[in-house]
Design a protein around this motif. Sequence first.
Motif, short mmCIF file in Angstrom:
data_model
loop_
_atom_site.label_atom_id
_atom_site.label_comp_id
_atom_site.label_asym_id
_atom_site.label_seq_id
_atom_site.Cartn_x
_atom_site.Cartn_y
_atom_site.Cartn_z
N GLU A 140 -3.73 -3.09 -2.69
CA GLU A 140 -2.74 -2.32 -3.67
C GLU A 140 -2.74 -2.22 -4.96
O GLU A 140 -2.83 -1.24 -5.51
CB GLU A 140 -1.36 -2.31 -2.92
N HIS A 186 -6.21 -0.77 -5.68
CA HIS A 186 -5.93 0.88 -5.71
C HIS A 186 -5.31 1.26 -7.16
O HIS A 186 -5.87 2.42 -7.64
CB HIS A 186 -5.09 1.30 -4.64
N THR A 187 -4.12 0.42 -7.45
CA THR A 187 -3.58 0.90 -8.84
C THR A 187 -4.34 0.99 -9.94
O THR A 187 -4.36 1.66 -10.72
CB THR A 187 -2.24 0.00 -9.01
N GLN A 189 3.53 3.28 -8.22
CA GLN A 189 2.78 2.30 -7.35
C GLN A 189 3.29 0.92 -8.26
O GLN A 189 3.67 -0.09 -7.14
CB GLN A 189 1.55 2.37 -7.37
#
Length: 85
Positions: free
Chosen positions: A8, A11-12, A41
């Motif tokens: 995550e 991805h951010t 996010q």
Amino acid sequence: QEKGKVDELNHTIKKFNVALDYARNGTDDMAIIQLKKVLNQNPNFIKAYQLLTLLYTKNGQYERAKRTIKKLMCNNKKERFKNFH
């Protein structure tokens, strides 16, 4: 679970880099949209707040820039106190 957090975060960071490229190329509106996604996010991504504030200021959106700084300060304060029990 740890791998999910790392994925995550990666991805951010990729989204932030896309926003940075948009900003460098002068497509500020696309950069702003991307930065809002990044902050949804990860609301503790300080560099995203900084770039978003800079873009708002550059485009004369001073009230939005001010609100963004206030949100950063509020989130940062919450994050600092979260570590003290």
